[in-house]
Design an enzyme around this catalytic site. Structure first.
Site, mmCIF file in Angstrom:
data_model
loop_
_atom_site.group_PDB
_atom_site.id
_atom_site.type_symbol
_atom_site.label_atom_id
_atom_site.label_comp_id
_atom_site.label_asym_id
_atom_site.label_seq_id
_atom_site.Cartn_x
_atom_site.Cartn_y
_atom_site.Cartn_z
ATOM 1 N N GLU A 120 0.828 -1.219 0.000
ATOM 2 C CA GLU A 120 0.000 0.000 0.000
ATOM 3 C C GLU A 120 0.856 1.260 0.000
ATOM 4 O O GLU A 120 0.723 2.134 0.865
ATOM 5 C CB GLU A 120 -0.954 -0.022 1.195
ATOM 6 C CG GLU A 120 -1.969 -1.144 1.101
ATOM 7 C CD GLU A 120 -3.057 -1.102 2.171
ATOM 8 O OE1 GLU A 120 -2.813 -0.556 3.258
ATOM 9 O OE2 GLU A 120 -4.160 -1.623 1.912
ATOM 10 N N GLU A 179 -5.289 -8.145 -1.403
ATOM 11 C CA GLU A 179 -6.061 -8.138 -0.152
ATOM 12 C C GLU A 179 -7.512 -7.815 -0.457
ATOM 13 O O GLU A 179 -7.802 -6.928 -1.264
ATOM 14 C CB GLU A 179 -5.554 -7.065 0.823
ATOM 15 C CG GLU A 179 -4.219 -7.330 1.425
ATOM 16 C CD GLU A 179 -3.776 -6.225 2.386
ATOM 17 O OE1 GLU A 179 -4.634 -5.565 2.996
ATOM 18 O OE2 GLU A 179 -2.558 -6.026 2.492
HETATM 19 C C1 BG6 Z 1 -4.625 -3.190 4.651
HETATM 20 C C2 BG6 Z 1 -3.285 -3.551 5.206
HETATM 21 O O1 BG6 Z 1 -4.715 -1.814 4.584
HETATM 22 O O2 BG6 Z 1 -5.753 -3.509 5.410
HETATM 23 C C3 BG6 Z 1 -3.292 -4.719 6.184
HETATM 24 O O3 BG6 Z 1 -2.355 -3.806 4.165
HETATM 25 C C4 BG6 Z 1 -4.483 -4.594 7.088
HETATM 26 O O4 BG6 Z 1 -2.071 -4.722 6.861
HETATM 27 C C5 BG6 Z 1 -5.758 -4.633 6.263
HETATM 28 O O5 BG6 Z 1 -4.535 -5.535 8.111
HETATM 29 C C6 BG6 Z 1 -7.022 -4.555 7.080
HETATM 30 O O6 BG6 Z 1 -6.985 -3.451 7.932
HETATM 31 P P1 BG6 Z 1 -7.223 -3.595 9.490
HETATM 32 O O7 BG6 Z 1 -6.886 -2.277 10.038
HETATM 33 O O8 BG6 Z 1 -8.655 -3.938 9.617
HETATM 34 O O9 BG6 Z 1 -6.312 -4.671 9.953
#
Ligand code: BG6
Length: 489
Positions: free
Chosen positions: A193, A387
């Site tokens: 990111e 993701e």
């Molecule tokens: C992404 C990140 O932005 O979102 C991850 O690359 C992160 O590291 C994921 O865990 C989900 O966000 P969160 O804050 O719910 O863990």
């Protein structure tokens, strides 16, 4: 005429993680502290403050975290203890049929301070064991070099990525792991990111605001150095591992104009471009023309060394990957409207047509099809969904099993939209669910914001047995992978 919605035969189905959120063992085998190891979780603090550290860290907070007498709880030092459970966890991923596993290498296991001349052998050996276990199960590793976990020393003693020296330290780390794992890892991502520096400069580029009153300058100077580091790492990777594929990784939470008023449309375009210029630089090899005006408006003057533009041009990435969780809308007059809650990633205005997660993230599967088409139109490079996932409050049923139909629904709807994008002609070669096993949240440091197909018995303050249990979604995803995305029933 019908267009095939089938996923390619060798499609990389899997799950995505980051070292700082799952490994734990922060002081084992010579590991140093990372930027993420200083985030606290305090169950007694007001909920509205849980995202504050993610937005910015202070010297006082970092100093307290470095004090061995600190009584605070630092969840990312504990993760879900993958460090000691990796064999069991990878066996569970294999049981689901994973074709790939996205993970990061903790820089601080290899170079605990970041500025050493020799790597830490015990750290290198750990990832040998992880990659060998993955290979044993025919799971392809997809490795992020930097996922919000730069060595803390590079923050406190070098002031983070605005300092050009960090480029050399990163390249030393990158070339060390390329050489060590050249027969074990083919797919690499340079920075997780990379476009999120504008939301959280501390964890992205190691900038503590008190040191940088000209914060915009520090953010974009840090980003420029990451672009150069990414291009040089791509070059090195191709030289050391000729068959390797190197990707950029951006957060692409798609934006819609809040209304059809031309001012909203312009505001939306501006916001989306500020996000996309990061992958523009990495995938096309140059800053887009309009960024000159943006930098001038922000008072940013990039310090480039001679040859930087040529480096960016010569070594673009091979593929484009991104995270996709949600969408939001953009208005030219946001002050009059209800903003989205619970995330710093998009900000923006609530969309009245979309449901939201327990954390206020607006769920929009159709946005994934749009995102895939937009990125493919823009870059014509293979795409990878690095993701996508749903953080939820999971409550076990009377039999102890979590019946997470909401997670299955989220996943099904997003897979359907990937099918549509494939029928549109998008070249998509992989999908990794965030995260296949419960781990510590990046933004709030909670454990109870659960994404996994596998439950981990641990609460927000680190209490629990760490026992792993399959949720209902475990067998559902297994069926999806076994049918290569055809059986979504
Ligand atoms: C992404 C990140 O932005 O979102 C991850 O690359 C992160 O590291 C994921 O865990 C989900 O966000 P969160 O804050 O719910 O863990």
């Amino acid at each position: 005429m019908t267009f095939s919605k089938s996923f390619p035969d060798n499609f990389l189905w899997g799950g995505a993680t980051a070292a700082n959120q799952l490994e734990g063992a922060h002081d084992v085998d010579g590991k140093g502290l990372s930027a993420s190891d200083v985030f606290i979780f305090d169950i007694n603090a007001p909920k509205e403050t849980w995202l504050d550290q993610w937005a910015g860290m202070t010297h006082a907070q970092v100093a307290e975290a470095q004090n061995p007498a600190s009584k605070k709880y630092y969840p990312k030092r504990k993760g879900n203890d993958f460090y000691h459970h990796y064999e069991e966890d990878i066996a569970l991923f294999a049981e689901m049929g994973f074709k790939c596993f996205r993970m990061s290498i903790a820089w601080t296991r290899i170079f605990p301070r970041g500025d050493e001349s020799e790597p830490n052998e015990a750290g290198l050996a750990f990832y040998d064991r992880v990659f060998d276990t993955l290979r044993k199960h025919n799971i392809e590793p997809v490795v992020s070099l930097s996922h919000y976990e730069m060595p803390l020393t590079l923050v406190t003693e070098y002031d983070g990525w605005p300092n050009r020296k960090i480029v050399d330290f990163y390249l030393q780390f990158a070339t060390t792991v390329f050489k060590r794992y050249r027969h074990k890892v083919k797919y690499w991502m340079t920075f997780n990111e990379i476009n999120c520096v504008k939301h959280h400069p501390y964890v992205s580029v190691g900038v503590i605001e008190e040191n940088h009153p000209a914060l915009e300058q520090a953010k974009y100077q840090g980003a420029h150095h990451q672009f150069v580091a990414s291009a040089l790492a791509t070059k090195a990777c191709h030289e050391i591992i000729p068959e390797s594929k190197v990707g950029c990784m951006i957060s692409y939470q798609i934006l819609y104009p809040h209304t059809c008023h031309p001012d909203d449309i312009q505001a939306c375009e501006d916001a989306q471009r500020v996000s996309l210029f990061f992958s523009d630089v990495q995938a096309r090899g140059a800053y887009p023309a309009w960024t000159e005006r943006m930098f001038a408006t922000k008072g940013v003057v990039l310090q480039k060394e001679r040859g930087d533009d040529e480096i960016l041009r010569q070594y673009p990435v091979d593929f484009v990957s991104f995270s996709y969780y949600m969408s939001s809308t953009v208005s030219a007059h946001p002050e009059k409207l209800e903003g989205v809650k619970g995330n710093l990633i998009t900000g923006g205005i609530r969309n009245p047509y979309l449901p939201e997660s327990d954390w206020g993230w607006q769920i929009d599967p159709k946005g994934l099809r749009l995102a895939l088409n937009q990125l493919y139109d823009r870059y014509q490079k293979p795409l990878f969904v690095a993701e996508n996932g749903l953080g939820a409050v999971d409550v076990p049923g009377s039999d102890g099993i979590i019946q997470d139909d909401y997670r299955i629904d989220y996943l099904r709807l997003h897979i359907e939209q990937m099918q549509e994008a494939i029928a549109d002609g998008v070249d998509l070669f992989g999908y990794t669910w965030w995260g296949p096993i419960d781990m510590v949240s990046a933004s709030t440091s909670q454990m109870s914001k659960r994404y996994g197909f596998i439950h981990v018995d641990q609460d927000d303050m680190g209490n629990g047995t760490l026992k792993r249990t399959r949720k209902k979604s475990f067998s559902w995803y297994k069926k999806v992978i076994a049918s290569n995305g055809n059986d979504l029933s």
